[in-house]
Design an enzyme around this catalytic site. Structure first.
Site, short mmCIF file in Angstrom:
data_model
loop_
_atom_site.label_atom_id
_atom_site.label_comp_id
_atom_site.label_asym_id
_atom_site.label_seq_id
_atom_site.Cartn_x
_atom_site.Cartn_y
_atom_site.Cartn_z
N LYS A 151 0.81 -1.22 0.00
CA LYS A 151 0.00 0.00 0.00
C LYS A 151 0.85 1.27 0.00
O LYS A 151 0.43 2.29 -0.54
CB LYS A 151 -0.92 0.01 1.23
CG LYS A 151 -2.23 -0.74 1.02
CD LYS A 151 -3.15 0.06 0.12
CE LYS A 151 -4.51 -0.64 -0.02
NZ LYS A 151 -5.35 0.07 -1.01
N ARG A 152 2.01 1.21 0.61
CA ARG A 152 2.81 2.44 0.69
C ARG A 152 3.36 2.85 -0.68
O ARG A 152 3.83 3.97 -0.85
CB ARG A 152 3.95 2.29 1.70
CG ARG A 152 4.96 1.24 1.39
CD ARG A 152 5.86 0.99 2.58
NE ARG A 152 6.83 -0.05 2.31
CZ ARG A 152 7.98 0.18 1.70
NH1 ARG A 152 8.29 1.38 1.27
NH2 ARG A 152 8.83 -0.81 1.48
#
Length: 487
Positions: free
Chosen positions: A254-255
């Site tokens: 997700k980052r």
């Protein structure tokens, strides 16, 4: 031999790009060889399962252009295609292992297993189950049952045996049975069979010839090969796909931004571009061509050409590819896809003619990276009651003659009789410049500000031709009112 592959996701509520790539490679491989793709839903985790999550899988695959030949919704000769509907089948094969004496009940508690693990780590040993319950007597088992313990079922791993398989991507892989963590669980204490067991039964009974999956499953393969042997099944060929990394070379997460198919779809990536991009994550066509239709991908795809090194998810390349597809997409279809983004931005599109809207799409789409860019770049054509930006007001205020340019343009346009074509507009601007002795940015910038409220944007002749005389007049009036304190 008919090639039969499967994509077997768990319904978790989203489709990660790694799973999407696995599904695509299975599809390309099957279709390249005229084979079958099976969709099997691994839904034995009752707590996490939902029909909505299954729907997400269907929608993501179909959006990408992936169709399956067998599955829960299309049927087939080897169903059921949901693991939750196959529990009786699994029980039958558990009994076969029991009859062969290849499994045993283990009553160790989680606390005992954790203590065992800690002791091994303290001694510098890799954690593995010691086989503590392998030789329990019936009396010992009964005593443990009376304590309220519910056993798991463990498979007996042969001691010090080298398990070898030829991976179609990674090459020859050898793993010693001592590296498998000891006798492993095949049925949980609640009676639910675990992944490594059910996947073997399913793949064998569904006559899967090739298992194409992520390399994180390599550690599962030797366990599964032992189960194939124990059950008397012929194992399929294995191909383990490389990891997908972010641009910082860490595992995609997700980052790094969006990681689910739904997120990319909502942002406005075209399915053809997204699928084309995914196909190049770990595989590359021999002829070097990168923009490929699904038919071309199927024709060129060969699992032997998949690189064993990790693939980098480069959003910059995806954006470039999406732009290429947007610029060549059929205008009518592209317009249809853009409408939801425009409506979400608040535009009442019913007041615009469809053919006119398609023309606006045609002259603006070169600016789009994703479909969600449309409201930004099409605003100039769709919004007449705009606010003149401060920088534009400041530019006009620097030289009062610039307001005169707008005023004269307005008067000439008002008196103009005929179709406001690009040529007619250019002629009007030329007349304004000649009469006021204005040229360059002192001529063109005030007119741009009059029609858009901004100091940059689409070519004005194109804009005016599409706006027509009445809307061009309305915009100029609107701008003059906002500049009244300057004049």
């Amino acid at each position: 031999m008919t090639v039969r592959v499967r994509f077997a996701p768990s319904p978790t509520g989203f489709m990660h790009v790694g799973n999407a790539r696995t599904a695509l490679f299975n599809y390309l491989f099957a279709k390249h060889y005229g084979g079958k793709l099976i969709l099997r839903i691994e839904d034995t985790d009752v707590e996490r399962h939902s029909e909505e999550a299954v729907k997400v899988i269907y929608e993501a695959l179909r959006w990408m252009g992936i169709e399956w030949d067998e599955g829960p919704d299309v049927g087939g000769d080897y169903g059921p295609y949901r693991q939750s509907a196959r529990l009786d089948i699994y029980r039958e094969y558990v009994e076969k292992l029991k009859e062969k004496g290849l499994v045993y009940e283990c009553y160790c508690t989680p606390e005992e297993l954790e203590a065992m693990r800690k002791e091994q780590l303290e001694r510098g040993e890799p954690p593995r189950y010691t086989g503590k319950c392998r030789h329990l007597t019936e009396e010992e088992k009964e005593k443990l049952r009376k304590e309220g313990r519910k056993p798991v079922l463990r498979f007996k791993v042969p001691e010090d045996r080298v398990i070898v398989f030829e991976d179609l991507v990674k090459g020859r892989i050898e793993i010693n049975s001592r590296q498998l963590g000891g006798d492993f669980v095949i049925v949980r204490s609640n009676g639910m069979p675990v992944y490594n067991f059910v996947v073997v039964v399913d793949d064998a009974l569904m006559k899967v010839t090739h298992v194409i999956r992520g390399e994180d499953h390599i550690s599962n393969t030797p366990k599964q090969l032992l189960l194939y042997e124990a059950l008397g099944f012929t194992p399929p060929k294995f191909a383990h796909l490389p990891m997908i990394l972010g641009t910082d070379r860490s595992k995609l997460s997700k980052r790094h931004g969006s990681t689910s198919v739904k997120e990319f779809r909502e942002k406005g990536y075209l399915p053809e571009a997204f699928t084309n991009f995914l196909a190049l994550l770990g595989w590359y066509p021999k002829d070097g061509k990168e923009i490929l239709s699904m038919e071309e991908l199927i024709e060129r795809f060969d699992i032997k050409d998949v690189n064993s090194a990790p693939a980098v998810f480069d959003t910059t390349k995806l954006n470039w590819m999406n732009q290429v597809y947007i610029r060549s997409y059929p205008i009518d279809k592209l317009t249809e896809l853009l409408i939801p983004y425009l409506e979400k931005a608040g535009y009442a599109l019913s007041s615009f003619d469809r053919k006119w809207l398609e023309r606006v799409v045609e002259v603006t789409r070169d600016y789009f990276t994703v479909l969600s860019d449309a409201p930004t770049y099409m605003e100039t054509f769709l919004k007449d009651d705009f606010e003149v930006l401060d920088e534009a007001k400041n530019f006009i205020a620097e030289n009062p003659d610039r307001v005169k340019v707008i005023e004269l343009f307005y008067e000439k346009l008002k008196a103009f009789d005929g179709e406001l074509s690009q040529e007619a507009f250019k002629k009007l601007v030329k007349e304004v410049g000649k009469e006021l002795k204005a040229k360059g940015k002192n001529l063109f910038m005030p007119i741009r500000i009059a029609l858009t409220g901004k100091m940059s944007g689409v070519e004005l002749p194109i804009l005016v031709e599409l706006l027509g005389k009445e809307r061009t007049l309305k915009r100029t009036e609107n701008t003059l009112k906002q500049l009244s304190d300057i004049s």
